[in-house]
Design an enzyme around this catalytic site. Structure first.
Site, PDB file in Angstrom:
ATOM      1  N   ALA A  57       0.850  -1.353  -0.115  1.00 22.28           N
ATOM      2  CA  ALA A  57      -0.070   0.153   0.003  1.00 22.28           C
ATOM      3  C   ALA A  57       0.936   1.352  -0.268  1.00 22.28           C
ATOM      4  O   ALA A  57       0.309   2.334  -0.570  1.00 22.28           O
ATOM      5  CB  ALA A  57      -1.092  -0.028   1.061  1.00 22.28           C
ATOM      6  N   PHE A  58       2.036   1.263   0.639  1.00 25.18           N
ATOM      7  CA  PHE A  58       2.809   2.437   0.674  1.00 25.18           C
ATOM      8  C   PHE A  58       3.236   2.661  -0.629  1.00 25.18           C
ATOM      9  O   PHE A  58       3.624   3.804  -0.914  1.00 25.18           O
ATOM     10  CB  PHE A  58       4.011   2.275   1.726  1.00 25.18           C
ATOM     11  CG  PHE A  58       5.002   3.287   1.707  1.00 25.18           C
ATOM     12  CD1 PHE A  58       4.249   4.287   2.995  1.00 25.18           C
ATOM     13  CD2 PHE A  58       6.090   3.627   1.394  1.00 25.18           C
ATOM     14  CE1 PHE A  58       5.138   5.290   3.234  1.00 25.18           C
ATOM     15  CE2 PHE A  58       6.673   4.547   1.943  1.00 25.18           C
ATOM     16  CZ  PHE A  58       6.364   5.568   2.828  1.00 25.18           C
ATOM     17  N   GLU A  59       3.408   1.932  -1.531  1.00 26.14           N
ATOM     18  CA  GLU A  59       3.802   2.106  -3.088  1.00 26.14           C
ATOM     19  C   GLU A  59       2.550   2.487  -3.983  1.00 26.14           C
ATOM     20  O   GLU A  59       3.142   3.008  -4.895  1.00 26.14           O
ATOM     21  CB  GLU A  59       4.865   0.922  -3.466  1.00 26.14           C
ATOM     22  CG  GLU A  59       5.951   0.590  -2.849  1.00 26.14           C
ATOM     23  CD  GLU A  59       5.790  -0.117  -1.359  1.00 26.14           C
ATOM     24  OE1 GLU A  59       6.676   0.204  -0.619  1.00 26.14           O
ATOM     25  OE2 GLU A  59       4.961  -0.773  -1.091  1.00 26.14           O
ATOM     26  N   ALA A  81      -4.756  -3.661   1.180  1.00 28.01           N
ATOM     27  CA  ALA A  81      -5.428  -3.803   2.308  1.00 28.01           C
ATOM     28  C   ALA A  81      -4.181  -3.738   3.563  1.00 28.01           C
ATOM     29  O   ALA A  81      -3.150  -4.378   3.367  1.00 28.01           O
ATOM     30  CB  ALA A  81      -5.948  -5.203   2.353  1.00 28.01           C
ATOM     31  N   VAL A  82      -4.592  -2.870   4.507  1.00 29.23           N
ATOM     32  CA  VAL A  82      -3.507  -2.619   5.434  1.00 29.23           C
ATOM     33  C   VAL A  82      -4.386  -3.098   6.782  1.00 29.23           C
ATOM     34  O   VAL A  82      -5.307  -2.446   7.255  1.00 29.23           O
ATOM     35  CB  VAL A  82      -2.956  -1.191   5.779  1.00 29.23           C
ATOM     36  CG1 VAL A  82      -1.979  -1.062   6.650  1.00 29.23           C
ATOM     37  CG2 VAL A  82      -2.553  -0.782   4.126  1.00 29.23           C
ATOM     38  N   HIS A  89       3.199   0.637  12.824  1.00 31.76           N
ATOM     39  CA  HIS A  89       3.602   0.664  11.297  1.00 31.76           C
ATOM     40  C   HIS A  89       2.313   0.918  10.754  1.00 31.76           C
ATOM     41  O   HIS A  89       2.379   1.621   9.588  1.00 31.76           O
ATOM     42  CB  HIS A  89       4.068  -0.468  11.282  1.00 31.76           C
ATOM     43  CG  HIS A  89       4.624  -0.976   9.723  1.00 31.76           C
ATOM     44  ND1 HIS A  89       3.657  -1.497   8.929  1.00 31.76           N
ATOM     45  CD2 HIS A  89       5.485  -0.506   9.036  1.00 31.76           C
ATOM     46  CE1 HIS A  89       4.463  -1.635   7.569  1.00 31.76           C
ATOM     47  NE2 HIS A  89       5.377  -0.927   7.781  1.00 31.76           N
ATOM     48  N   PHE A 114     -10.011   5.585  -3.587  1.00 30.68           N
ATOM     49  CA  PHE A 114      -9.066   5.037  -2.645  1.00 30.68           C
ATOM     50  C   PHE A 114     -10.061   3.675  -1.944  1.00 30.68           C
ATOM     51  O   PHE A 114     -10.784   3.620  -1.307  1.00 30.68           O
ATOM     52  CB  PHE A 114      -9.193   5.929  -1.279  1.00 30.68           C
ATOM     53  CG  PHE A 114      -8.331   5.571  -0.119  1.00 30.68           C
ATOM     54  CD1 PHE A 114      -7.033   5.489  -0.277  1.00 30.68           C
ATOM     55  CD2 PHE A 114      -8.838   4.961   1.059  1.00 30.68           C
ATOM     56  CE1 PHE A 114      -6.025   5.180   0.940  1.00 30.68           C
ATOM     57  CE2 PHE A 114      -8.131   4.636   2.106  1.00 30.68           C
ATOM     58  CZ  PHE A 114      -6.843   4.698   2.108  1.00 30.68           C
ATOM     59  N   ARG A 128     -15.130  -6.898   4.166  1.00 27.51           N
ATOM     60  CA  ARG A 128     -15.187  -5.756   3.173  1.00 27.51           C
ATOM     61  C   ARG A 128     -14.865  -6.056   1.478  1.00 27.51           C
ATOM     62  O   ARG A 128     -15.130  -5.371   0.639  1.00 27.51           O
ATOM     63  CB  ARG A 128     -14.553  -4.542   3.466  1.00 27.51           C
ATOM     64  CG  ARG A 128     -15.022  -3.733   4.911  1.00 27.51           C
ATOM     65  CD  ARG A 128     -13.970  -3.030   5.422  1.00 27.51           C
ATOM     66  NE  ARG A 128     -14.657  -2.342   6.748  1.00 27.51           N
ATOM     67  CZ  ARG A 128     -14.901  -3.093   7.684  1.00 27.51           C
ATOM     68  NH1 ARG A 128     -14.651  -4.261   8.012  1.00 27.51           N
ATOM     69  NH2 ARG A 128     -15.491  -2.211   8.874  1.00 27.51           N
TER      70      ARG A 128
END
Length: 163
Positions: A57-59, A81-82, A89, A114, A128
């Protein structure tokens, strides 16, 4: 006279890029299935679409930035998905991902949906991403299509001073 734009149907020629995170892929694959379903139901031409995978997700924001800068897409859908763990973190990854994607949307005037689940548990994420509970990948893709079409219509109206 005031004009109004609401509930526009997306054109089939909309070009949509999907950026998906490989981390938690078993969840993201379900989101992607929902996104593909939304594109198919709205009869969006798959030849104008792209799917790019990134590590996590960070990328997502950096790839969304590259896609937006290309000028080739009408909308971008970010899927990931985080899941909260026992360390902070989660907060950094989820927050920076959301902020980065929002910045891409604002900097380029481009819808960036998003579709990154931020949940406390894997079970919540799976709920979800499931089709029985309302797949968020589907939902955010429909949002991207509506926003892209609404922006097209707005551009058309603003270009024609007679209304």
């Amino acid at each position: 006279m005031m004009f109004e734009i609401e509930n526009v149907s997306p054109d089939r020629d909309l070009r949509v890029a999907i950026v998906a995170a490989r981390f938690n892929r078993f969840i993201v694959d379900e989101l992607l299935a929902g996104a593909r379903d939304a594109l198919a139901r709205h009869e969006v031409n798959p030849n104008g679409c792209a799917l790019l995978w990134v590590p996590g997700a960070f990328e997502l924001p950096v790839m969304a930035e590259r896609l937006a800068a290309s000028g080739r897409f009408d909308a971008i859908v970010a899927l990931g998905a985080v899941v909260r763990g026992g360390t902070p973190h989660f907060d950094y990854v989820a927050g920076e991902c959301a902020a980065g994607l929002n910045r891409v949307a604002l900097d380029h005037g481009l819808p960036v949906s998003f579709g990154v689940l931020t949940t406390d548990t894997v079970e919540q994420a799976l709920e979800r991403a499931s089709t029985s509970e309302g797949n968020k990948g589907f939902d955010v893709t429909v949002t991207a299509l509506e926003m892209a079409q609404t922006m097209r219509e707005l551009d058309r109206r603003l270009a024609d001073p007679s209304g």
